[in-house]
Design a protein around this motif. Structure first.
Motif, PDB file in Angstrom:
ATOM      1  N   ARG A  25     -28.142  42.516  23.562  1.00 10.94           N
ATOM      2  CA  ARG A  25     -26.937  42.972  23.556  1.00 10.94           C
ATOM      3  C   ARG A  25     -26.287  43.317  22.575  1.00 10.94           C
ATOM      4  NH1 ARG A  25     -21.778  39.134  23.515  1.00 10.94           N
ATOM      5  NH2 ARG A  25     -20.298  40.388  24.454  1.00 10.94           N
ATOM      6  N   ASP A  26     -26.971  43.060  21.483  1.00 10.13           N
ATOM      7  CA  ASP A  26     -26.507  43.637  20.010  1.00 10.13           C
ATOM      8  C   ASP A  26     -27.853  43.937  19.188  1.00 10.13           C
ATOM      9  OD1 ASP A  26     -25.548  44.605  17.364  1.00 10.13           O
ATOM     10  OD2 ASP A  26     -24.356  42.680  17.076  1.00 10.13           O
ATOM     11  N   PRO A  27     -28.289  45.129  19.222  1.00  9.09           N
ATOM     12  CA  PRO A  27     -29.687  45.209  18.593  1.00  9.09           C
ATOM     13  C   PRO A  27     -29.651  45.440  17.243  1.00  9.09           C
ATOM     14  CG  PRO A  27     -29.454  46.924  20.288  1.00  9.09           C
ATOM     15  CD  PRO A  27     -28.099  46.287  20.052  1.00  9.09           C
ATOM     16  N   GLU A  28     -28.481  45.243  16.439  1.00  9.52           N
ATOM     17  CA  GLU A  28     -28.442  45.069  15.024  1.00  9.52           C
ATOM     18  C   GLU A  28     -27.924  43.766  14.579  1.00  9.52           C
ATOM     19  OE1 GLU A  28     -26.771  48.747  13.222  1.00  9.52           O
ATOM     20  OE2 GLU A  28     -28.610  49.674  14.099  1.00  9.52           O
ATOM     21  N   ILE A  29     -27.847  42.708  15.422  1.00  8.64           N
ATOM     22  CA  ILE A  29     -27.492  41.588  15.056  1.00  8.64           C
ATOM     23  C   ILE A  29     -28.153  40.875  13.979  1.00  8.64           C
ATOM     24  CG2 ILE A  29     -28.638  40.310  16.846  1.00  8.64           C
ATOM     25  CD1 ILE A  29     -26.204  38.404  17.088  1.00  8.64           C
ATOM     26  N   ARG A  30     -27.448  40.189  13.221  1.00  3.45           N
ATOM     27  CA  ARG A  30     -28.142  39.507  11.866  1.00  3.45           C
ATOM     28  C   ARG A  30     -28.710  38.119  12.288  1.00  3.45           C
ATOM     29  NH1 ARG A  30     -23.636  39.271   7.593  1.00  3.45           N
ATOM     30  NH2 ARG A  30     -22.822  38.134   9.289  1.00  3.45           N
ATOM     31  N   VAL A  31     -29.842  37.832  11.798  1.00  5.09           N
ATOM     32  CA  VAL A  31     -30.252  36.531  11.794  1.00  5.09           C
ATOM     33  C   VAL A  31     -29.255  35.383  11.461  1.00  5.09           C
ATOM     34  CG1 VAL A  31     -32.177  34.875  11.158  1.00  5.09           C
ATOM     35  CG2 VAL A  31     -32.835  37.276  11.586  1.00  5.09           C
ATOM     36  N   ARG A  32     -28.654  35.390  10.853  1.00  5.19           N
ATOM     37  CA  ARG A  32     -27.472  34.566  10.223  1.00  5.19           C
ATOM     38  C   ARG A  32     -26.772  34.443  11.469  1.00  5.19           C
ATOM     39  NH1 ARG A  32     -24.673  36.401   5.537  1.00  5.19           N
ATOM     40  NH2 ARG A  32     -26.571  35.542   4.477  1.00  5.19           N
ATOM     41  N   GLY A  64     -31.933  50.823   6.678  1.00  2.00           N
ATOM     42  CA  GLY A  64     -31.148  50.679   5.485  1.00  2.00           C
ATOM     43  C   GLY A  64     -31.185  49.294   5.097  1.00  2.00           C
ATOM     44  N   ARG A  65     -30.233  48.496   5.068  1.00  2.91           N
ATOM     45  CA  ARG A  65     -30.413  47.251   4.619  1.00  2.91           C
ATOM     46  C   ARG A  65     -30.435  46.042   6.116  1.00  2.91           C
ATOM     47  NH1 ARG A  65     -26.332  45.392  -0.215  1.00  2.91           N
ATOM     48  NH2 ARG A  65     -27.337  43.644   0.447  1.00  2.91           N
ATOM     49  N   ARG A  66     -30.337  46.564   6.900  1.00  8.12           N
ATOM     50  CA  ARG A  66     -30.279  45.993   8.580  1.00  8.12           C
ATOM     51  C   ARG A  66     -31.462  45.928   9.271  1.00  8.12           C
ATOM     52  NH1 ARG A  66     -24.591  44.710   9.773  1.00  8.12           N
ATOM     53  NH2 ARG A  66     -25.661  43.415  11.248  1.00  8.12           N
ATOM     54  N   ASN A  67     -31.906  45.103  10.009  1.00  7.86           N
ATOM     55  CA  ASN A  67     -32.916  45.323  10.924  1.00  7.86           C
ATOM     56  C   ASN A  67     -32.122  45.588  12.096  1.00  7.86           C
ATOM     57  OD1 ASN A  67     -35.278  44.111   9.677  1.00  7.86           O
ATOM     58  ND2 ASN A  67     -34.556  42.038   9.972  1.00  7.86           N
ATOM     59  N   HIS A  68     -32.966  46.659  12.867  1.00  6.98           N
ATOM     60  CA  HIS A  68     -32.445  47.092  14.358  1.00  6.98           C
ATOM     61  C   HIS A  68     -33.604  46.585  15.163  1.00  6.98           C
ATOM     62  CE1 HIS A  68     -31.021  49.852  17.506  1.00  6.98           C
ATOM     63  NE2 HIS A  68     -32.337  50.035  17.748  1.00  6.98           N
TER      64      HIS A  68
END
Length: 121
Positions: A25-32, A64-68
Motif C-alpha cells: 500500500r505504501d512502498p516508502e513506509i517507515r519501519v517505525r 536518499g534517507r528512506r527505504n523504498h
C-alpha cells in the motif's frame, strides 16, 4: 458449564502478511510506522521485513534517507496447503480492507446492528 477462556491470543492474519500488505500500500513506509500499526517493536518489525526480503517477497532500495520497498509479483504462499496460489490476492484483500476502514465512520470493531447479540436470559 463454565465459560471457556481462549487458549491464546491468535489472529487469522500473520504479522508477515500484515506488514507485506502495508508495504504494498505504501512502498516508502517507515519501519517505525509499520511497528506502530502492527503493535510490534521496531526490532521485531525489522526482522519480519528482513524475513520477507530474504524469502524473495520484497526488495528494498535506498532512496536518499528512506527505504523504498517493492513487493515481488508472482510469489506463492509458503505452506504446501496453499503453495500453488499467489499471495497477491490476499494482499489485495488486506489493502482493500484498510481502505474501507479509512472511509468507514464507525469505530473499529463496530459491526453495527448486523451482529448484535440478544440480551441474556
Amino acid at each position: 458449564m463454565e465459560p471457556v477462556e481462549p487458549r491464546t491470543s491468535w489472529t487469522f492474519v500473520t504479522q508477515h502478511a500484515r506488514i507485506l500488505a502495508m508495504i504494498l500500500r505504501d512502498p516508502e513506509i517507515r519501519v517505525r510506522d509499520l511497528a506502530t500499526e502492527c503493535r510490534l517493536t521496531e526490532r521485531a518489525t525489522q526482522a519480519i521485513v528482513t524475513d520477507l526480503e530474504t524469502a524473495g517477497y520484497l526488495t528494498r532500495e535506498r532512496h536518499g534517507r528512506r527505504n523504498h520497498y517493492e513487493v515481488t509479483p508472482g510469489t506463492l504462499f509458503r505452506h504446501p496447503a496453499e503453495g500453488r496460489h499467489e499471495i497477491a490476492q490476499l494482499l489485495r484483500l488486506l489493502v482493500d480492507l484498510d481502505r474501507v476502514a479509512e472511509t468507514d465512520p464507525r469505530p473499529a470493531g463496530d459491526d453495527g446492528d448486523r451482529h448484535e447479540r440478544p440480551p441474556p436470559g
